[in-house]
Structure formats: structure tokens, C-alpha cells
Motif scaffolding. Sequence first.
Motif, PDB file in Angstrom:
ATOM      1  N   ASP A  97       0.822  -1.207   0.000  1.00 19.56           N
ATOM      2  CA  ASP A  97       0.000   0.000   0.000  1.00 19.56           C
ATOM      3  C   ASP A  97       0.864   1.268   0.000  1.00 19.56           C
ATOM      4  OD1 ASP A  97      -2.224  -1.599   0.027  1.00 19.56           O
ATOM      5  OD2 ASP A  97      -2.685  -1.308   2.154  1.00 19.56           O
ATOM      6  N   PHE A  98       1.942   1.257   0.774  1.00 19.52           N
ATOM      7  CA  PHE A  98       2.800   2.434   0.849  1.00 19.52           C
ATOM      8  C   PHE A  98       3.434   2.719  -0.507  1.00 19.52           C
ATOM      9  CE2 PHE A  98       6.521   4.967   1.842  1.00 19.52           C
ATOM     10  CZ  PHE A  98       6.063   5.829   2.834  1.00 19.52           C
ATOM     11  N   LEU A  99       3.929   1.689  -1.172  1.00 20.22           N
ATOM     12  CA  LEU A  99       4.573   1.881  -2.468  1.00 20.22           C
ATOM     13  C   LEU A  99       3.586   2.381  -3.514  1.00 20.22           C
ATOM     14  CD1 LEU A  99       6.898  -1.263  -2.726  1.00 20.22           C
ATOM     15  CD2 LEU A  99       7.512   1.059  -2.019  1.00 20.22           C
ATOM     16  N   SER A 100       2.360   1.886  -3.470  1.00 16.36           N
ATOM     17  CA  SER A 100       1.384   2.267  -4.488  1.00 16.36           C
ATOM     18  C   SER A 100       0.787   3.646  -4.236  1.00 16.36           C
ATOM     19  CB  SER A 100       0.261   1.219  -4.559  1.00 16.36           C
ATOM     20  OG  SER A 100      -0.437   1.134  -3.330  1.00 16.36           O
ATOM     21  N   GLU A 101       0.696   4.056  -2.961  1.00 22.68           N
ATOM     22  CA  GLU A 101       0.039   5.321  -2.638  1.00 22.68           C
ATOM     23  C   GLU A 101       1.009   6.482  -2.428  1.00 22.68           C
ATOM     24  OE1 GLU A 101      -2.672   4.841   0.622  1.00 22.68           O
ATOM     25  OE2 GLU A 101      -3.476   2.953  -0.175  1.00 22.68           O
ATOM     26  N   MET A 102       2.227   6.190  -2.028  1.00 23.14           N
ATOM     27  CA  MET A 102       3.163   7.253  -1.661  1.00 23.14           C
ATOM     28  C   MET A 102       4.295   7.449  -2.665  1.00 23.14           C
ATOM     29  SD  MET A 102       2.055   8.630   1.121  1.00 23.14           S
ATOM     30  CE  MET A 102       3.493   9.488   1.774  1.00 23.14           C
ATOM     31  N   ALA A 103       4.359   6.617  -3.686  1.00 26.22           N
ATOM     32  CA  ALA A 103       5.451   6.713  -4.652  1.00 26.22           C
ATOM     33  C   ALA A 103       4.939   6.323  -6.035  1.00 26.22           C
ATOM     34  CB  ALA A 103       6.616   5.811  -4.237  1.00 26.22           C
ATOM     35  N   ASP A 104       5.705   6.693  -7.048  1.00 29.31           N
ATOM     36  CA  ASP A 104       5.355   6.398  -8.429  1.00 29.31           C
ATOM     37  C   ASP A 104       6.440   5.525  -9.037  1.00 29.31           C
ATOM     38  OD1 ASP A 104       4.347   6.370 -10.999  1.00 29.31           O
ATOM     39  OD2 ASP A 104       5.014   8.404 -11.479  1.00 29.31           O
ATOM     40  N   GLU A 105       6.144   4.241  -9.174  1.00 31.81           N
ATOM     41  CA  GLU A 105       7.084   3.257  -9.718  1.00 31.81           C
ATOM     42  C   GLU A 105       8.491   3.487  -9.152  1.00 31.81           C
ATOM     43  OE1 GLU A 105       8.215   1.287 -14.054  1.00 31.81           O
ATOM     44  OE2 GLU A 105       6.495   2.640 -13.866  1.00 31.81           O
ATOM     45  N   GLY A 117      13.219  -6.804   2.984  1.00 27.95           N
ATOM     46  CA  GLY A 117      13.483  -7.190   1.612  1.00 27.95           C
ATOM     47  C   GLY A 117      12.460  -8.189   1.107  1.00 27.95           C
ATOM     48  N   ALA A 118      12.042  -9.118   1.985  1.00 28.67           N
ATOM     49  CA  ALA A 118      11.018 -10.089   1.603  1.00 28.67           C
ATOM     50  C   ALA A 118       9.670  -9.399   1.420  1.00 28.67           C
ATOM     51  CB  ALA A 118      10.919 -11.182   2.660  1.00 28.67           C
ATOM     52  N   TYR A 119       9.344  -8.444   2.316  1.00 26.53           N
ATOM     53  CA  TYR A 119       8.080  -7.718   2.166  1.00 26.53           C
ATOM     54  C   TYR A 119       8.063  -6.949   0.848  1.00 26.53           C
ATOM     55  CZ  TYR A 119       8.043  -8.393   7.282  1.00 26.53           C
ATOM     56  OH  TYR A 119       8.093  -8.916   8.557  1.00 26.53           O
ATOM     57  N   ALA A 120       9.180  -6.328   0.509  1.00 24.53           N
ATOM     58  CA  ALA A 120       9.258  -5.568  -0.740  1.00 24.53           C
ATOM     59  C   ALA A 120       9.123  -6.486  -1.946  1.00 24.53           C
ATOM     60  CB  ALA A 120      10.572  -4.795  -0.796  1.00 24.53           C
ATOM     61  N   ALA A 121       9.718  -7.665  -1.869  1.00 29.52           N
ATOM     62  CA  ALA A 121       9.627  -8.617  -2.980  1.00 29.52           C
ATOM     63  C   ALA A 121       8.193  -9.071  -3.193  1.00 29.52           C
ATOM     64  CB  ALA A 121      10.531  -9.814  -2.709  1.00 29.52           C
ATOM     65  N   VAL A 122       7.490  -9.364  -2.098  1.00 28.21           N
ATOM     66  CA  VAL A 122       6.085  -9.763  -2.204  1.00 28.21           C
ATOM     67  C   VAL A 122       5.265  -8.622  -2.803  1.00 28.21           C
ATOM     68  CG1 VAL A 122       4.026 -10.375  -0.886  1.00 28.21           C
ATOM     69  CG2 VAL A 122       6.218 -11.424  -0.318  1.00 28.21           C
ATOM     70  N   ALA A 123       5.496  -7.402  -2.323  1.00 32.68           N
ATOM     71  CA  ALA A 123       4.738  -6.254  -2.813  1.00 32.68           C
ATOM     72  C   ALA A 123       5.009  -6.000  -4.290  1.00 32.68           C
ATOM     73  CB  ALA A 123       5.075  -5.011  -1.993  1.00 32.68           C
ATOM     74  N   ALA A 124       6.248  -6.232  -4.735  1.00 35.38           N
ATOM     75  CA  ALA A 124       6.634  -5.931  -6.113  1.00 35.38           C
ATOM     76  C   ALA A 124       5.982  -6.859  -7.125  1.00 35.38           C
ATOM     77  CB  ALA A 124       8.149  -5.985  -6.256  1.00 35.38           C
ATOM     78  N   GLN A 125       5.331  -7.906  -6.659  1.00 39.08           N
ATOM     79  CA  GLN A 125       4.593  -8.776  -7.575  1.00 39.08           C
ATOM     80  C   GLN A 125       3.312  -8.114  -8.072  1.00 39.08           C
ATOM     81  OE1 GLN A 125       5.262 -13.347  -6.561  1.00 39.08           O
ATOM     82  NE2 GLN A 125       4.553 -12.225  -4.769  1.00 39.08           N
ATOM     83  N   SER A 126       2.818  -7.124  -7.295  1.00 38.70           N
ATOM     84  CA  SER A 126       1.560  -6.478  -7.681  1.00 38.70           C
ATOM     85  C   SER A 126       1.688  -4.961  -7.854  1.00 38.70           C
ATOM     86  CB  SER A 126       0.481  -6.756  -6.633  1.00 38.70           C
ATOM     87  OG  SER A 126       0.899  -6.349  -5.345  1.00 38.70           O
ATOM     88  N   VAL A 127       2.809  -4.372  -7.394  1.00 42.32           N
ATOM     89  CA  VAL A 127       3.038  -2.940  -7.526  1.00 42.32           C
ATOM     90  C   VAL A 127       4.227  -2.716  -8.453  1.00 42.32           C
ATOM     91  CG1 VAL A 127       3.602  -0.799  -6.311  1.00 42.32           C
ATOM     92  CG2 VAL A 127       2.144  -2.491  -5.201  1.00 42.32           C
TER      93      VAL A 127
END
Length: 329
Positions: A119-127, A137-147
Motif C-alpha cells: 500500500d505504501f509503495l502504491s500510494e506514496m510513490a510512483d514506480e 526485503g522479503a516484504y518488498a519482494a512480495v509487494a513488487a509482484q503487484s506494484v
Amino acid sequence: MKLRKLVAGIGGGIGLTAGVNRLLGMRASELEPPLDGKQGTYRWRGFDVGYTEAGDPDAPDLVCLHGVNASGSSHEFRGVFDALAEEYHVIAPDLPGFGRSDRPPLLYSGSLYSTFVEDFLSEMADEPRVLASSLSGAYAAVAAQSVAVDELVLICPTAETMPGRRVWLRSLLRAPVVGEALFNVITSKRSIRYFNADHGYYDADNITDDLVEYQWQTAHQPGSRFAPASFIAGFLDPDVDLGAVLSNVHAPVTLVWGRQAKTTPLEGGERLAEAANARLVVFDEADLQPHVEHPDQFVRQVVRGENLPGAMTDIEIEEVGGEDATTRE
């Protein structure tokens, strides 16, 4: 009579422990901002999540996600934050339950943090380009599958920090008085210095009094033990195969490792790089936090890509030591 004395002794011990807990809590002051920059708040699912941002808002976004430990916070990026802000719009949140973010007495989980990062990556940043360490790092990897992300730069990433999940340990650390006392022992200045020296830093001279003081302060804020209780008990590990997750990320992945890392040895980094088809940068004279122990080199050679060979193979280990980087396949 003996029973009465025993009960009185237990009651006195509990009272003394509670008093010590209160005294330590009083010694902790309001936590100072972890980094230089504009302080902001991101409202997420009832949490006020503190973050620091710096750099030109029109520059490419770079999000820094700190590692998870009993005294974790975005203060981890103090050595690289200003340099990154010279060319990026840098945003560094304190994860929920840590730093200057809210710390309610929830049962924290790996899925909560993976969802937060998404949610933070999709709402607070642009790609954004994402810089994350250890469990984040694991949380970011999981998030990067959909963001959509521009690149993942992961420092000693892992999805497995604690063996198994121990409900009894989490309950003990969450318990009033006794749990708080135990957490105060784990996060005493002596313990913080020991843990940093044992599996955080290669060079103990980098463990400064200012560092220990800030980590002690953040570990003694109200509610500070609840998220670490879940971490120590194994509940913050996401139930994923990190190599498989990274292989599904549609963005370049760079793994950064300290050659002397003990809790997540380099051999594991090499296997992960092969599974994820990722670039692996190895820092000599570094443990879990090469970006902390070698901040200038990290920014120059990992983030900016200076002094690196132009042609990259699919799997490559770049050994970083001294002023120059050498490469071997």
C-alpha cells in the motif's frame, strides 16, 4: 506463615520490577526524527506511520525500508539518506510498530507488513526504486509482484529469521510487568551493543554511543515491545519462498551482501541470486549492514552504478572492497 512470606516476597518482586519498568520508561524521551528531512505522516488502517522525505519531489522516487529488529527504525539509513536525496525523491517510513510510527498492542504478522509495503509503495510513490534490508526485503519482494517498481535493491534479504512460531514466547513478551522487564533486558544498552557487534557490524568501532542511544530510545517508547514480540517469536516471517517470489518480479533485482554476514551467510545470497537471476554485490569487511558500514561506497557503486563494468551477465558477483570493484562470474 511460610506461605504468607512467599506471597509477600513475590508481590514485592513484582512491585520492584514494575517500578524499574516505570523508571526506564521515564528515562526515554520523545523520539527525535531518525533522518534529516521533512517529517510526514501516512495514515494506514488506523496507524499513523511516520516517514521522512527529502530531495526534489519531481525526481524519481526511492523508498527506503528498514530492517526488523527490537530497535529497528529508518535511522538505519542515516549514512546514505542525504546522498540519495541529491538525485532522488527519497521516502523512508518507520514500519508500523517501530520508530515514530504508532505501536498499538496488535498481534503483528508478516502479512500485515507485506500489505503495508504494498500500500505504501502504491500510494506514496510512483514506480519507485526500492531499497530494503533484511526481512523488509522479503516484504518488498512480495509487494513488487503487484506494484510496479523500477528496481529492487535488497540488502541481505531473508524470509526466514526465526525457527518456527512460538505463541508462548510472544505471549510472554507481551505480558505486563514480566514481559516488559524481559524486553528491557533484551534492549538494554549493553544488549544493543552486543547484538550489533555479534551479527550487525563487522567493525565494532562503527557502533557509536550515539547509535546505541538512539536505538535504546526507540526501543523504550510506549508500546515498543509488541511488534518485536511477534518478530522474536517468528510471526513476522512471510510464508514464502523468497527465490521464487523474486523470480516473478518484473523489475531488475540487485542483492547486496556483507561477506562476513553470519545470520544470513553469503552462500545463501549466492543461491538466492541464482534462483532469482539477480545481480549480487558483495562488500568485504561488512556484516548484515554494508550500507551502514560503507555508506559512500554503497551509494556510489550500488545505487549510482559508478565504476562498475558496462556489460552485465545474468548472474554476477561484484566484489566491492577498498576504492574499486572487481568482478567475477
